[in-house]
Scaffold this active site. Structure first.
Site, PDB file in Angstrom:
ATOM      1  N   LYS A 198       1.000  -1.304   0.082  1.00  0.00           N
ATOM      2  CA  LYS A 198       0.091   0.182   0.002  1.00  0.00           C
ATOM      3  C   LYS A 198       0.777   1.236   0.179  1.00  0.00           C
ATOM      4  CE  LYS A 198      -3.609   2.493   2.280  1.00  0.00           C
ATOM      5  NZ  LYS A 198      -4.659   2.350   3.169  1.00  0.00           N
ATOM      6  N   ARG A 208     -10.779  10.076   0.999  1.00  0.00           N
ATOM      7  CA  ARG A 208     -10.723  10.641   2.489  1.00  0.00           C
ATOM      8  C   ARG A 208     -11.845  11.730   2.367  1.00  0.00           C
ATOM      9  NH1 ARG A 208      -4.003  11.245   2.407  1.00  0.00           N
ATOM     10  NH2 ARG A 208      -3.825   8.912   2.392  1.00  0.00           N
ATOM     11  N   LYS A 220       1.139  10.252   5.671  1.00  0.00           N
ATOM     12  CA  LYS A 220       1.076   8.976   5.863  1.00  0.00           C
ATOM     13  C   LYS A 220       2.582   8.261   5.487  1.00  0.00           C
ATOM     14  CE  LYS A 220      -3.829   8.367   6.250  1.00  0.00           C
ATOM     15  NZ  LYS A 220      -4.825   7.330   6.061  1.00  0.00           N
ATOM     16  N   GLU A 236       7.401  -6.933   2.182  1.00  0.00           N
ATOM     17  CA  GLU A 236       6.275  -6.716   2.889  1.00  0.00           C
ATOM     18  C   GLU A 236       5.490  -8.054   2.517  1.00  0.00           C
ATOM     19  OE1 GLU A 236       5.048  -4.679   5.047  1.00  0.00           O
ATOM     20  OE2 GLU A 236       6.197  -2.700   4.764  1.00  0.00           O
ATOM     21  N   LYS A 251      -2.039  -1.687  -4.162  1.00  0.00           N
ATOM     22  CA  LYS A 251      -2.942  -0.620  -4.001  1.00  0.00           C
ATOM     23  C   LYS A 251      -1.999   0.716  -3.914  1.00  0.00           C
ATOM     24  CE  LYS A 251      -6.004   1.917  -0.886  1.00  0.00           C
ATOM     25  NZ  LYS A 251      -6.544   1.998   0.572  1.00  0.00           N
ATOM     26  N   SER A 277      -9.903   5.172  -5.353  1.00  0.00           N
ATOM     27  CA  SER A 277     -10.790   6.343  -5.792  1.00  0.00           C
ATOM     28  C   SER A 277     -10.464   7.507  -6.484  1.00  0.00           C
ATOM     29  CB  SER A 277     -11.011   7.255  -4.253  1.00  0.00           C
ATOM     30  OG  SER A 277     -10.117   7.712  -3.639  1.00  0.00           O
ATOM     31  N   TYR A 316     -14.802   0.519  -7.663  1.00  0.00           N
ATOM     32  CA  TYR A 316     -15.983   1.181  -7.674  1.00  0.00           C
ATOM     33  C   TYR A 316     -16.804   1.165  -8.966  1.00  0.00           C
ATOM     34  CZ  TYR A 316     -13.438   3.187  -3.586  1.00  0.00           C
ATOM     35  OH  TYR A 316     -12.642   3.415  -2.334  1.00  0.00           O
TER      36      TYR A 316
HETATM   37  C1  PBG Z   1      -7.664   3.558   5.256  1.00  0.00           C
HETATM   38  C2  PBG Z   1      -7.800   3.464   3.566  1.00  0.00           C
HETATM   39  C3  PBG Z   1      -7.794   4.125   2.764  1.00  0.00           C
HETATM   40  C4  PBG Z   1      -8.132   3.843   1.418  1.00  0.00           C
HETATM   41  C5  PBG Z   1      -8.482   2.421   1.822  1.00  0.00           C
HETATM   42  N1  PBG Z   1      -8.386   2.297   3.302  1.00  0.00           N
HETATM   43  C6  PBG Z   1      -7.005   5.580   2.655  1.00  0.00           C
HETATM   44  C7  PBG Z   1      -5.904   6.001   3.083  1.00  0.00           C
HETATM   45  O1  PBG Z   1      -4.989   5.082   3.354  1.00  0.00           O
HETATM   46  O2  PBG Z   1      -5.605   6.959   3.462  1.00  0.00           O
HETATM   47  C8  PBG Z   1      -8.292   4.482   0.097  1.00  0.00           C
HETATM   48  C9  PBG Z   1      -9.063   3.893  -0.672  1.00  0.00           C
HETATM   49  C10 PBG Z   1      -9.328   4.481  -2.122  1.00  0.00           C
HETATM   50  O3  PBG Z   1      -8.716   5.503  -2.175  1.00  0.00           O
HETATM   51  O4  PBG Z   1     -10.332   4.174  -2.798  1.00  0.00           O
HETATM   52  N2  PBG Z   1      -6.461   3.241   5.591  1.00  0.00           N
END
Ligand code: PBG
Length: 327
Positions: A198, A208, A220, A236, A251, A277, A316
Site C-alpha cells: 500500500k 478521504r 502517511k 512486505e 494498492k 478512488s 468502484y
Molecule cells: C484507510 C484506507 C484508505 C483507502 C482504503 N483504506 C485511505 C488511506 O489510506 O488514506 C483508500 C481507498 C481509495 O482511495 O479508494 N487506511
C-alpha cells in the site's frame, strides 16, 4: 519473400481472439467498496466520485439484492463515523454498539453467501485521521500500541460476521497480531487480505473526502510505502505471508501494475488489487467530458489487472461492471 510468421493471424476475427485470449474477467472477480452511513433512509453523493454515494443500511440492503442477483460476490464495507464517536485511539472501532458492526451482522444474515470484507485501520475512527495512534508530543505514529487496537477491531469484525479482514494500516507486525487474536478467539476460518503493497499515494483523495478521514496533520509516509520503491513490496509480501495472510493486495492499481506483476511472478499467494478512488475519479471525469468512453476504459483497466496477475479486483465501477461483463 514469403512471410511465414504473421502474428496478425491470431487477431483475424473475434472467434480466434477469444480462443487465444490469455486473461478474462468475470463478475466473480469483483469486490465493491461501499460507504456506510449510520441511521436510515439517507444517501449522500460523494462529489469527487460521481455515481458513488454514502448510504444507510436500509438502502444498501435494497441495492445488495439487485447486485447479488447480478452475481456480486463481495463487498468491502467502510463506515462513515460521526465525529462524536471519534477519539485518539479509535476505540469506537470495537465498541459493540458500533453501527457498522451491527450493520455487518444484518447484511450477513440477509445475504449469507455475500463475502464481507472489512478495512482495518484507525483512520475512520480517529480524531487524528491517521491509521495508527499518534504520539501527542512527537507526532510519531506508534506501531506496537496500534497493533492492540487493530487486533481488537479485527476480532469485533469477525464476531459481526466479516469473512475477510483487510488490514490497510501498514503497521509492522499487524498481520501476525491480528492472526494470533483471531486464532485465540476461535476464528480459524476468517481470511486476512492484507493491504501488502500500500503506497503513500495521492490517489486516495476522494476516498478521504468520502469518509472525512484525511490526516489532521502530517502525511502517511512513515507507514505507507514509498512510491519510488518496488523491492520493498516483496519484503512486505514475504512478511505478510509468513505472518498468516491469505491474500495480498496491491494498492493503488493502475499506477502500480508493475508491482502486481512482480508479486505475481515471485509468489504463489492469491493477489488482489484496489482500483482506488482517484483512479475512478480520473476515468469518470474524462468520461463526463466526453473524452473517454467510460465502459471501454473501465473494462480495459480491469482486464489489465487480471493480465498483471490479480485474482480479485476492488473497483468502484463494480455495479456497472456487473452489467457490462454480462453483455
Ligand atoms: C484507510 C484506507 C484508505 C483507502 C482504503 N483504506 C485511505 C488511506 O489510506 O488514506 C483508500 C481507498 C481509495 O482511495 O479508494 N487506511
Amino acid at each position: 519473400m514469403h512471410q511465414y510468421i504473421r502474428p496478425r493471424r491470431l487477431r483475424k476475427d473475434g472467434a480466434i481472439r477469444d480462443l487465444v485470449a490469455e486473461s478474462s474477467v468475470t463478475t466473480d472477480d469483483l469486490i465493491y467498496p461501499v460507504f456506510l452511513l449510520p441511521g436510515s433512509n439517507s444517501q449522500e453523493p460523494i462529489s469527487s466520485m460521481p455515481g458513488q454515494n454514502r448510504v444507510s443500511l436500509d438502502l444498501l440492503l435494497k441495492s445488495l439484492k439487485t447486485w447479488t442477483e447480478k452475481g456480486l460476490k463481495g463487498i468491502c464495507l467502510f463506515p462513515v463515523v460521526p465525529e462524536k464517536h471519534k477519539d485518539s485511539h479509535g476505540t469506537y472501532s470495537y465498541n459493540p454498539d458500533n453501527f457498522y458492526l451491527k450493520a455487518m451482522a444484518e447484511i450477513k444474515s440477509k445475504f449469507p453467501n455475500l463475502l464481507i470484507m472489512t478495512d482495518v485501520a484507525l483512520d475512520p475512527y480517529s480524531t487524528d485521521g491517521h491509521d495508527g495512534i499518534v504520539d501527542s508530543k512527537t507526532g510519531e505514529i506508534l506501531n506496537d500500541p496500534t497493533l492492540e487496537v487493530l487486533s481488537k477491531m479485527s476480532v469485533a469484525q469477525a464476531k459481526a460476521g466479516a469473512d475477510i479482514i483487510g488490514p490497510s494500516d501498514m503497521m509492522d507486525g499487524r498481520v501476525l497480531s491480528i492472526r494470533e487474536s483471531l486464532e485465540e478467539e476461535g476464528f480459524h476460518n476468517t481470511l486476512i487480505m492484507s493491504y501488502t503493497a500500500k503506497y503513500a499515494s495521492a490517489f486516495y483523495g476522494p476516498f478521504r473526502e468520502a469518509l472525512d478521514s484525511a490526516p489532521k496533520s502530517g502525511d502517511k509516509k512513515t507507514y505507507q510505502m514509498d512510491i519510488r520503491n518496488s523491492s520493498e513490496a516483496l519484503r512486505e509480501a514475504e512478511l505478510d505471508v509468513s505472518e498468516g495472510a491469505d491474500i495480498l493486495m496491491v494498492k493503488p492499481g493502475m499506477p502500480y501494475l508493475d508491482i502486481l506483476k512482480l508479486l505475481h511472478l515471485e509468489l504463489e499467494t492469491p493477489l488482489s488489487v484496489y482500483q482506488v478512488s482517484g483512479e475512478y475519479a480520473m476515468l469518470k471525469a474524462a468520461a463526463e467530458k466526453g473524452w473517454l468512453v467510460e465502459k471501454d476504459v473501465a473494462v480495459e483497466s480491469i482486464v489489465a489487472f487480471k493480465r498483471a496477475g490479480a485474482s480479485i479486483i476492488l473497483s468502484y465501477f463494480t455495479p456497472s461492471l456487473l452489467d457490462w461483463l454480462s453483455e
